[in-house]
Design an enzyme around this catalytic site. Structure first.
Site, short mmCIF file in Angstrom:
data_model
loop_
_atom_site.label_atom_id
_atom_site.label_comp_id
_atom_site.label_asym_id
_atom_site.label_seq_id
_atom_site.Cartn_x
_atom_site.Cartn_y
_atom_site.Cartn_z
N SER A 689 4.48 12.25 3.03
CA SER A 689 5.00 10.95 3.46
C SER A 689 5.94 10.31 2.46
O SER A 689 6.52 9.27 2.76
CB SER A 689 3.83 10.00 3.76
OG SER A 689 3.05 9.81 2.60
N LYS A 732 -1.33 1.64 4.40
CA LYS A 732 -0.08 1.51 3.64
C LYS A 732 0.54 0.13 3.83
O LYS A 732 1.04 -0.48 2.87
CB LYS A 732 0.90 2.60 4.08
CG LYS A 732 0.45 4.01 3.72
CD LYS A 732 1.39 5.05 4.28
CE LYS A 732 0.93 6.47 3.93
NZ LYS A 732 1.81 7.51 4.52
#
Length: 787
Positions: A689, A732
């Site tokens: 990511s 996140k």
């Protein structure tokens, strides 16, 4: 009534013909000629017949009836051959019973029965025995005498004169009749001997019956002798044991093993085990009773039987599922987590409507401190079940789940059976904590052992190695917990329904602190709300400046530290009460532990802010890139995993492929090395990511344009420049919110997860959805002159 009284009484019946005889049917006796036998006369017809024979001074015919259950037999239900007998005495007892003492005379055969009497009267013929002088007869007579002496020796309590009496009988027919009457034979066999007129054939039958009976008596005698020997040995052992106990008592070493065995017997009666398990346990208990107390296996078998009798084989706690009450309990115990609570309530609703069904195995997955274990406790409280916890962190031995075999010293059942014994009920809520931290070692894989435990189709017959018997786990409500799913084997994960518990926002943490943590810490420190109060601003400061986590565990520790400071002041008498404000935190907790991450972000080219997921929740990640003279190598540092290194390689290649569009001189890739570093080098980092952040950092470096310091990004990239979706979006985003980020760049294909993000984060953050790396570059760096 005596015979004289009967004779003095006139008869009410017609006179008997000269060739006729009164017949008395017998139920249970066959009378042979020469025998003297007392016979009970119970039927009215038989009493009248016996008295008429006495009155007329005539013999009676005694014939066996076919079926002893028939109360009034007809002539067809009586054997035709019997014995003519003289009545020696007629007796009556105090309970009105009638008895006749008869002596057998000769065999008779019924020719015809006569009518006109209330009892049986028949014309009969007398049957005479054959000549006894042949050699065959004499040989059989000698054989019969030998066998008769042999069987008399085997008969219990037989008088010694009986042998002499049989030896003195010279008639073969008389001896055959005497021995047959003496033997315990079925009535049909005795009748068969009585009806056999051929003397040789009669002797053969008697010898055959006698031989069979002798074999039975010999075998019975042997069994009695063996039993007596065993009893003698057991009595000897009992005496020795009693003496041993006395000696041990005198020495002070006595143990109450007999009482222990009796307690085990009583516990076995109350255990209510399945039939198969109870039979096995009784067998082991019998072994224990026969075993010497000093034997090495005695203590081990005692422990085993204690486990077997103390397990809840059938004990169940009464389950009450009230959905409204369950909702109140969950709301009381936990703030937020609306989706999780809804799924738990759905689970309980299904359990209420279908109690016999196999419920799914729930698995709570989330960062530490978000309330996974306490949720399991709330489920138990809402259903009225007992709660037990099995810690699986660090377990690397299969025997921890299945137990050890009894042959090993110190063997015990596995953690599952131990937890059930602790719960005392087989329908408890069992929490399997830290499923993701199971380890496989040289002693097997405990995760593989859990496959049977967590399979509703198999766990009704779970077999613990120590017990050696199946135990039904189908009524247990299993709840697993884990911080991450990556380390849980796929077959084990497939058996569970995963419920994700996200991290909390700062506002949620403040509410949790105010509702739960502050009262709990006040109680733990022995203070009241009047003695110690804390401002909301101080709580928010602790959340913002002294903790950085997805859960609230460290937050509770910091609040506890503050309250202990107050408790010390009150205990030493320097204060009666304290009101904690924001300005006092630095004095108590010291300088701020966490500064704003944006303050560390200098607006320099080559630095980008990424977002990462960790087992402890989300985190922000800085990507730093720089150019040094070299030969075109890509240098990666920061303890990166293989997948993250490949993402950096892909970003490097993508930048090289688009250097013309970016306005970058391609020669720089030949004459310089590019170094990508991710700070916090001691922490391992992996995953795809960070691809977008690495690409943006490289572009920023090579175009000499700084990345906006109010944005953070995440996303995987492809060599075509597409931004691919990633996981952990909620965690996140919460990390970005805590760090003071204003804009979050996310893959467009993650837009469907926007509803999972807390409303507070959606209000305060700007979300930018990326289809390609060009969108990320435009938002983070701005439009490039050559782009």
């Amino acid at each position: 009534m005596t015979m004289e009284e009967i004779k003095a009484t006139p008869s009410k019946f017609p006179a008997l013909p000269a060739d006729a005889m009164v017949i008395i049917p017998l139920r249970y006796t066959v009378l042979f000629p020469g025998m003297i036998v007392p016979i009970s006369v119970g039927r009215e017809s038989s009493i009248a017949a016996a008295q008429e024979a006495v009155r007329a001074e005539r013999p009676v015919g005694l014939l066996l009836q076919h079926d002893s259950e028939v109360e009034a037999p007809t002539p067809e239900q009586i054997y035709q051959i019997g014995t003519c007998a003289n009545i020696l005495r007629y007796l009556t007892s105090q309970d009105s019973g009638h008895y006749i003492v008869c002596q057998g005379d000769r065999r008779i055969r019924v020719l015809e029965f006569l009518d006109g009497y209330p009892f049986h009267v028949a014309r009969v013929e007398f049957l005479e025995d054959e000549n006894e002088q042949g050699h065959d007869i004499q040989a059989r007579l000698l054989q019969l005498k030998q066998r008769a002496a042999e069987i008399i020796d085997l008969l219990p309590q037989a008088p010694a004169e009986l042998v002499t009496a049989t030896q003195n009988i010279g008639s073969a027919a008389a001896l055959a009749d005497f021995v047959t009457g003496l033997m315990d034979l079925p009535l049909q066999q005795k009748q068969e001997v009585l009806e056999t007129r051929n003397l040789q054939l009669r002797l053969d039958k008697v010898l055959q019956f006698l031989s069979d009976r002798i074999e039975v008596l010999k075998l019975s005698h042997e069994i009695n002798e063996q039993t007596k020997e065993r009893m003698d040995d057991r009595q000897r052992e009992f005496l020795l044991r009693e003496q041993l106990k006395t000696i041990q008592k005198e020495l002070g070493d006595a143990t109450d093993s007999v009482a222990d065995v009796e307690k085990l017997k009583a516990a076995l009666l109350k255990a209510n085990m399945p039939a198969e398990v109870e039979a096995h346990t009784r067998k082991e208990l019998q072994r224990l009773e026969r075993m010497q107390e000093a034997a090495a296996e005695f203590a081990m078998l005692c422990t085993y039987l204690e486990w077997m009798t103390e397990l809840p084989w059938s004990a169940q706690s009464e389950e009450h599922i009230d959905i409204g009450q369950a909702r109140r309990i969950l709301d009381e115990d936990h703030f937020g987590l609306d989706k999780v609570k809804r799924r738990i309530l759905e689970h309980l609703a299904v359990r209420k409507l279908n109690p016999a069904g196999n419920s799914p195995i729930l698995c709570f997955v989330g960062p530490p401190g978000v309330g996974k274990t306490s949720l399991g406790q709330s489920v138990a409280r809402a259903t009225g079940r007992k709660f037990v916890r099995v810690a699986l962190g660090g377990v690397h031995d299969e025997a921890e789940i299945r137990g050890h075999r009894r042959t090993y010293v110190g063997a015990l059942p596995g953690n599952i059976i131990q937890a059930l014994r602790k719960a005392g009920t087989r329908n408890c809520v069992m929490m399997l904590d830290e499923l993701d931290k199971l380890g496989a070692g040289m002693h097997g894989d405990p995760a593989a052992a859990l496959l049977e435990v967590l399979d509703p189709e198999q766990n009704a017959h779970f077999r613990d190695s120590y017990l050696g018997q199946p135990f039904d786990l189908s009524k247990v409500m299993f709840i697993g917990t884990a911080n991450m799913l990556d380390t849980i084997p796929a077959p084990l994960l497939d058996r569970m329904e995963v419920i994700r518990l996200p991290g909390y926002t700062a506002q949620e943490k403040a509410q949790i602190a105010r509702r739960y943590l502050v009262p709990r810490q006040l109680e733990a420190d022995g203070m009241t709300e009047q003695q110690c109060r804390i401002d909301d601003a101080a709580i928010h400061a602790i959340i913002r400046d002294y903790t950085r986590e997805a859960g609230v565990r460290n937050l509770e520790r910091e609040i506890g530290t503050v309250f202990r400071h107050v408790a010390m002041r009150i205990a030493e008498g320097s204060a009666q009460q304290m009101h904690l404000e924001l300005a006092q935190l630095a004095e108590i907790l010291g300088p701020k532990t966490f500064e704003s991450e944006l303050a560390l972000h200098a607006s320099l080219p080559g630095v980008a802010t990424g977002l990462a997921w960790t087992p402890s929740g989300g985190d922000i990640l800085f990507i730093e890139a720089t150019v040094t003279p070299g030969k075109g190598k890509l240098i990666l540092t920061g303890k990166l995993g293989d997948i993250m290194k490949e993402s950096a390689q892909a970003a490097h290649t993508l930048v090289k492929a688009h250097c013309a569009e970016l306005g970058v001189d391609a020669a720089v890739f030949e004459s310089s090395d590019i170094h990508v570093h991710v700070p916090a080098g001691a922490m391992p980092k992996d995953g795809p990511s960070a691809g977008v952040a690495i690409y943006v950092a490289l572009c920023s470096l090579l175009t000499h344009r700084p990345v906006s310091n109010d944005c953070a990004m995440t996303g995987e990239i492809s060599l075509r420049g597409l931004v691919l979706p990633v996981g952990g979006v909620k965690e996140k985003v919460l990390a970005a919110l805590q760090a003071g980020i204003k804009r979050v760049l996310l893959p467009a294909r993650n837009r469907k997860e926007l509803d999972d993000i807390p409303a507070e984060a959606r209000r305060e953050l700007q979300f930018i959805w990326l289809e390609s790396v060009d969108d990320a570059l435009r938002e983070a760096v701005g439009a490039l002159p050559h782009h």
